[in-house]
Design a protein around this motif. Structure first.
Motif, PDB file in Angstrom:
ATOM      1  N   ALA A   1      -2.445   0.382  17.285  1.00 41.58           N
ATOM      2  CA  ALA A   1      -2.165  -1.001  17.594  1.00 41.58           C
ATOM      3  C   ALA A   1      -2.920  -1.946  16.574  1.00 41.58           C
ATOM      4  O   ALA A   1      -2.476  -2.946  15.941  1.00 41.58           O
ATOM      5  CB  ALA A   1      -2.696  -1.059  19.028  1.00 41.58           C
ATOM      6  N   HIS A   2      -4.164  -1.312  16.047  1.00 39.54           N
ATOM      7  CA  HIS A   2      -5.099  -2.207  15.359  1.00 39.54           C
ATOM      8  C   HIS A   2      -4.416  -2.186  13.863  1.00 39.54           C
ATOM      9  O   HIS A   2      -4.410  -3.039  13.324  1.00 39.54           O
ATOM     10  CB  HIS A   2      -6.450  -1.708  15.037  1.00 39.54           C
ATOM     11  CG  HIS A   2      -7.075  -1.787  13.705  1.00 39.54           C
ATOM     12  ND1 HIS A   2      -7.311  -0.765  12.820  1.00 39.54           N
ATOM     13  CD2 HIS A   2      -7.733  -2.648  13.209  1.00 39.54           C
ATOM     14  CE1 HIS A   2      -7.777  -1.267  11.773  1.00 39.54           C
ATOM     15  NE2 HIS A   2      -8.259  -2.773  12.098  1.00 39.54           N
TER      16      HIS A   2
ATOM     17  N   ARG B   1      -2.964  -5.727  11.866  1.00 39.18           N
ATOM     18  CA  ARG B   1      -3.516  -6.063  10.494  1.00 39.18           C
ATOM     19  C   ARG B   1      -2.369  -6.372   9.498  1.00 39.18           C
ATOM     20  O   ARG B   1      -1.977  -7.068   8.805  1.00 39.18           O
ATOM     21  CB  ARG B   1      -4.426  -4.994   9.845  1.00 39.18           C
ATOM     22  CG  ARG B   1      -5.818  -5.035  10.809  1.00 39.18           C
ATOM     23  CD  ARG B   1      -6.548  -4.393   9.983  1.00 39.18           C
ATOM     24  NE  ARG B   1      -7.184  -4.967   8.908  1.00 39.18           N
ATOM     25  CZ  ARG B   1      -7.911  -4.532   7.856  1.00 39.18           C
ATOM     26  NH1 ARG B   1      -8.308  -3.132   7.814  1.00 39.18           N
ATOM     27  NH2 ARG B   1      -8.062  -4.932   6.653  1.00 39.18           N
ATOM     28  N   GLU B   2      -1.283  -5.264   9.660  1.00 40.26           N
ATOM     29  CA  GLU B   2      -0.185  -5.304   8.712  1.00 40.26           C
ATOM     30  C   GLU B   2       0.566  -6.667   8.941  1.00 40.26           C
ATOM     31  O   GLU B   2       1.108  -7.369   7.975  1.00 40.26           O
ATOM     32  CB  GLU B   2       0.643  -4.183   9.093  1.00 40.26           C
ATOM     33  CG  GLU B   2       0.203  -2.997   8.474  1.00 40.26           C
ATOM     34  CD  GLU B   2       1.067  -1.692   8.958  1.00 40.26           C
ATOM     35  OE1 GLU B   2       2.066  -1.781   9.873  1.00 40.26           O
ATOM     36  OE2 GLU B   2       0.642  -0.480   8.433  1.00 40.26           O
ATOM     37  N   ALA B   3       0.532  -6.904  10.411  1.00 42.26           N
ATOM     38  CA  ALA B   3       1.552  -8.203  10.660  1.00 42.26           C
ATOM     39  C   ALA B   3       0.972  -9.304  10.374  1.00 42.26           C
ATOM     40  O   ALA B   3       1.525 -10.519   9.926  1.00 42.26           O
ATOM     41  CB  ALA B   3       1.609  -8.488  12.267  1.00 42.26           C
TER      42      ALA B   3
ATOM     43  N   LEU C   1     -14.457  -3.651  18.871  1.00 38.70           N
ATOM     44  CA  LEU C   1     -14.625  -4.477  17.803  1.00 38.70           C
ATOM     45  C   LEU C   1     -13.552  -4.414  16.593  1.00 38.70           C
ATOM     46  O   LEU C   1     -12.981  -5.357  16.072  1.00 38.70           O
ATOM     47  CB  LEU C   1     -15.982  -3.988  17.155  1.00 38.70           C
ATOM     48  CG  LEU C   1     -16.274  -4.775  15.789  1.00 38.70           C
ATOM     49  CD1 LEU C   1     -16.532  -6.308  16.224  1.00 38.70           C
ATOM     50  CD2 LEU C   1     -17.387  -4.443  15.199  1.00 38.70           C
ATOM     51  N   THR C   2     -13.032  -2.958  16.470  1.00 40.82           N
ATOM     52  CA  THR C   2     -11.927  -2.821  15.791  1.00 40.82           C
ATOM     53  C   THR C   2     -10.956  -3.908  15.977  1.00 40.82           C
ATOM     54  O   THR C   2     -10.160  -4.317  15.309  1.00 40.82           O
ATOM     55  CB  THR C   2     -11.600  -1.520  15.597  1.00 40.82           C
ATOM     56  OG1 THR C   2     -12.818  -0.644  14.949  1.00 40.82           O
ATOM     57  CG2 THR C   2     -10.235  -1.334  14.609  1.00 40.82           C
ATOM     58  N   LEU C   3     -10.246  -3.771  17.275  1.00 41.19           N
ATOM     59  CA  LEU C   3      -9.217  -4.558  17.709  1.00 41.19           C
ATOM     60  C   LEU C   3      -9.562  -6.082  17.673  1.00 41.19           C
ATOM     61  O   LEU C   3      -8.607  -6.627  17.146  1.00 41.19           O
ATOM     62  CB  LEU C   3      -9.060  -4.126  19.153  1.00 41.19           C
ATOM     63  CG  LEU C   3      -7.837  -5.004  19.901  1.00 41.19           C
ATOM     64  CD1 LEU C   3      -6.503  -4.874  19.337  1.00 41.19           C
ATOM     65  CD2 LEU C   3      -7.735  -4.658  21.408  1.00 41.19           C
ATOM     66  N   LEU C   4     -10.551  -6.469  17.828  1.00 45.43           N
ATOM     67  CA  LEU C   4     -10.991  -7.800  17.969  1.00 45.43           C
ATOM     68  C   LEU C   4     -10.887  -8.591  16.536  1.00 45.43           C
ATOM     69  O   LEU C   4     -10.559  -9.404  16.293  1.00 45.43           O
ATOM     70  CB  LEU C   4     -12.271  -7.933  18.420  1.00 45.43           C
ATOM     71  CG  LEU C   4     -12.392  -7.886  19.986  1.00 45.43           C
ATOM     72  CD1 LEU C   4     -14.118  -8.189  20.650  1.00 45.43           C
ATOM     73  CD2 LEU C   4     -11.552  -8.829  20.879  1.00 45.43           C
ATOM     74  N   ILE C   5     -11.183  -7.407  15.515  1.00 50.11           N
ATOM     75  CA  ILE C   5     -11.384  -7.902  14.218  1.00 50.11           C
ATOM     76  C   ILE C   5      -9.654  -8.145  13.741  1.00 50.11           C
ATOM     77  O   ILE C   5      -9.706  -8.986  12.902  1.00 50.11           O
ATOM     78  CB  ILE C   5     -11.944  -6.929  13.165  1.00 50.11           C
ATOM     79  CG1 ILE C   5     -13.552  -6.990  13.330  1.00 50.11           C
ATOM     80  CG2 ILE C   5     -11.837  -6.991  11.857  1.00 50.11           C
ATOM     81  CD1 ILE C   5     -14.507  -6.154  12.763  1.00 50.11           C
ATOM     82  N   ALA C   6      -9.156  -7.126  14.028  1.00 51.70           N
ATOM     83  CA  ALA C   6      -7.521  -7.070  13.747  1.00 51.70           C
ATOM     84  C   ALA C   6      -7.073  -8.500  14.289  1.00 51.70           C
ATOM     85  O   ALA C   6      -6.228  -9.161  13.662  1.00 51.70           O
ATOM     86  CB  ALA C   6      -6.840  -6.003  14.369  1.00 51.70           C
TER      87      ALA C   6
ATOM     88  N   VAL D   1     -13.176  -4.421   8.375  1.00 51.62           N
ATOM     89  CA  VAL D   1     -13.397  -5.694   7.817  1.00 51.62           C
ATOM     90  C   VAL D   1     -11.893  -5.971   7.348  1.00 51.62           C
ATOM     91  O   VAL D   1     -11.464  -5.471   6.358  1.00 51.62           O
ATOM     92  CB  VAL D   1     -14.258  -5.796   6.630  1.00 51.62           C
ATOM     93  CG1 VAL D   1     -14.387  -7.287   6.163  1.00 51.62           C
ATOM     94  CG2 VAL D   1     -15.875  -5.368   7.237  1.00 51.62           C
ATOM     95  N   PRO D   2     -11.099  -7.096   7.686  1.00 55.23           N
ATOM     96  CA  PRO D   2      -9.883  -7.430   7.009  1.00 55.23           C
ATOM     97  C   PRO D   2      -9.821  -7.619   5.683  1.00 55.23           C
ATOM     98  O   PRO D   2     -10.928  -8.219   5.127  1.00 55.23           O
ATOM     99  CB  PRO D   2      -9.600  -8.482   8.140  1.00 55.23           C
ATOM    100  CG  PRO D   2     -10.688  -8.522   9.305  1.00 55.23           C
ATOM    101  CD  PRO D   2     -11.711  -8.130   8.746  1.00 55.23           C
TER     102      PRO D   2
END
Length: 483
Positions: free
Chosen positions: A288-289, A293-295, A382-387, A440-441
């Motif tokens: 999902a993450h 990010r791709e989107a 955190l990974t999901l929230l950053i995405a 990190v995005p």
């Protein structure tokens, strides 16, 4: 910001309210700032020369003189207010606003000496109330169709001339707020929000997760709402209405029903059907993450129509993400609520973009994934929230490039709330000397709207922000506003 208030059939009662203390003593120093004729005494400042009853009789005189049928509700009432952060306008400036607004509305066009009678009452620093009676002094009826859109156009000119906070043109995307009666009813029942607000939230959550009509209606009923279906002559579903249990009108004789379109611009059945996405097999949080990010990168390069469909799907994704762990749930839900107007854009939209598909698939994955995947520790959260922050910041920059001011502010506020949620996970932010994290995005750039010149939006960055944001920092988030 012109806003239509309730029309009525008693000029005297409305004036008594406007010049009175208000329902909660909120009215301060009520007085006239402008009228249809110069020099009219103010009932509050010179009661020996003019009383409220006298003023009501003067306003009603053209209506009483009509020879033909009289309007059932002859009182026209509009409030006009500016942003709380703007400077306080003087009485003279509000008088100028009032004259321009009634002219734009068709109540009293400039130079028309036989127009409707009207007054402007000020009882707060940031607003005035315009009151008019719907009968011209020459015995004809006024033409006021389209009054509010015309008044919004006039408001944009004042924002530019007086350097007030600019707002989006009237695009009918703002949330439909509860009226005064609905708020007072909720207060009497000891509720924290009105029935309209509860229904808006519940229907939006069901729409964000539903896969078809039957699934949508089932989710509404499972949430405890009363649901009324409307079918066409062939038996096909073509509309719906919902009611909150216990919310009744007419002294408790019938439920208060709200159709989807009455609840919100994007909650009509046709708009909800646009959000349906096929169910997918459960996916883990990492996938999902990656999709999000791709989107986000695709959204930053989207054109006007494609981006409009993308941000709508992102709004549904934030609603689905509201099932986050308890530690950050309030912030994520608040972010979803703040982003709501950013998910609605005026004009056409494309519903088949790749970014939209990624956002919708991610929403399905979040709902169907095991609870351990949704809340499996601070690093995963955190990974999901950053995405999500990367996606919301891409939406902020896209709206800015399209000159959607209200949507830009709403998206920026949502991004700030998601950053706050990321901080609550307890994971320390990476430093400039630390090894870059895959979480990190990336920086993305926004394609400007066609025909609008070069984009001025800054690059979109992820969470946490770097110490030096560069020459074009993001604007401070602020509350979204409805026009």
């Amino acid at each position: 910001m012109p806003k239509k208030a309730g029309s009525g059939e008693s000029t005297a009662d409305l004036l008594a309210y406007l010049f009175g203390p208000g329902n909660h003593d909120e009215h301060t120093d009520p007085h006239l700032v402008a009228t249809w004729t110069p020099g009219l005494p103010c009932p509050a400042r010179t009661p020996d020369r003019m009383t409220l009853s006298d003023l009501a009789l003067l306003l009603d005189a053209p209506v009483d003189a009509l020879r033909g049928p009289k309007p059932a509700e002859h009182v026209w009432h509009v409030s006009v207010r500016n942003e709380p952060d703007d400077r306080t306008l003087t009485d003279a400036e509000w008088a100028t606003v009032a004259a321009e607004m009634v002219a734009a509305a068709g109540i009293a066009p400039h130079g028309d000496t036989q127009a409707c009678r009207w007054v402007a009452v000020r009882h707060a620093d940031d607003r005035i109330h315009l009151v008019a009676t719907l009968a011209r002094q020459d015995g004809r009826h006024p033409r006021i169709r389209g009054d509010i859109p015309c008044m919004h156009t006039a408001a944009r000119a004042f924002e530019t001339a007086w350097n007030l906070r600019p707002m989006s043109p009237l695009d009918r995307t703002a949330r439909r707020a509860p009226v005064t009666g609905e708020r007072e009813k909720a207060a009497r029942r000891g509720l924290t929000e009105s029935a309209r607000e509860s229904l808006q939230r519940t229907v939006r959550e069901a729409a964000a997760r539903a896969t078809n009509d039957a699934d949508f209606l089932t989710r509404l009923r499972d949430a405890g709402l009363r649901v009324r279906e409307h079918h066409d002559e062939n038996g096909a579903l073509d509309g719906y209405a919902v009611a909150l249990p216990g919310d009744r009108a007419d002294h408790g004789t019938r439920p208060v029903w709200f159709s989807g379109r009455t609840l919100a611009y994007d909650l009509s059945l046709p708009r909800i059907r646009e959000r349906f996405h096929p169910a997918i097999a459960p996916a883990d949080l990492a996938r999902a993450h990656t999709r999000i990010r791709e989107a986000a990168t695709l959204l930053a390069r989207a054109g006007r129509a494609e981006g409009a469909g993308d941000v709508a799907a992102l709004g549904d994704l934030l609603v689905a993400a509201a099932t986050a762990p308890t530690a950050v749930r309030d912030q994520v839900r608040a972010a979803a609520a703040a982003f709501e107007q950013a998910s609605r854009t005026p004009g056409t939209r494309t519903l088949h973009g790749t970014a939209r598909a990624h956002f919708k698939a991610s929403a399905r994955a979040l709902e169907h994934a095991p609870r351990t995947a949704r809340g499996g520790g601070a690093p995963a959260v955190l990974t999901l929230l950053i995405a999500l922050v990367e996606a919301v910041e891409a939406a902020t920059a896209w709206h800015r490039a399209q000159h959607h001011h209200a949507q830009t502010r709403a998206a920026a506020q949502a991004a700030a709330l998601l950053r706050e949620a990321a901080t609550l996970t307890g994971t320390p932010p990476p430093t400039r000397n630390s090894r870059p994290s895959r979480a990190v995005p990336r920086t993305v750039r926004v394609t400007p709207a066609a025909g609008r010149g070069p984009a001025t939006a800054p690059p979109v960055t992820g969470v946490p922000p770097r110490p030096n944001p560069g020459p074009h920092p993001q604007p401070a988030p602020g509350p979204g506003r409805a026009r």
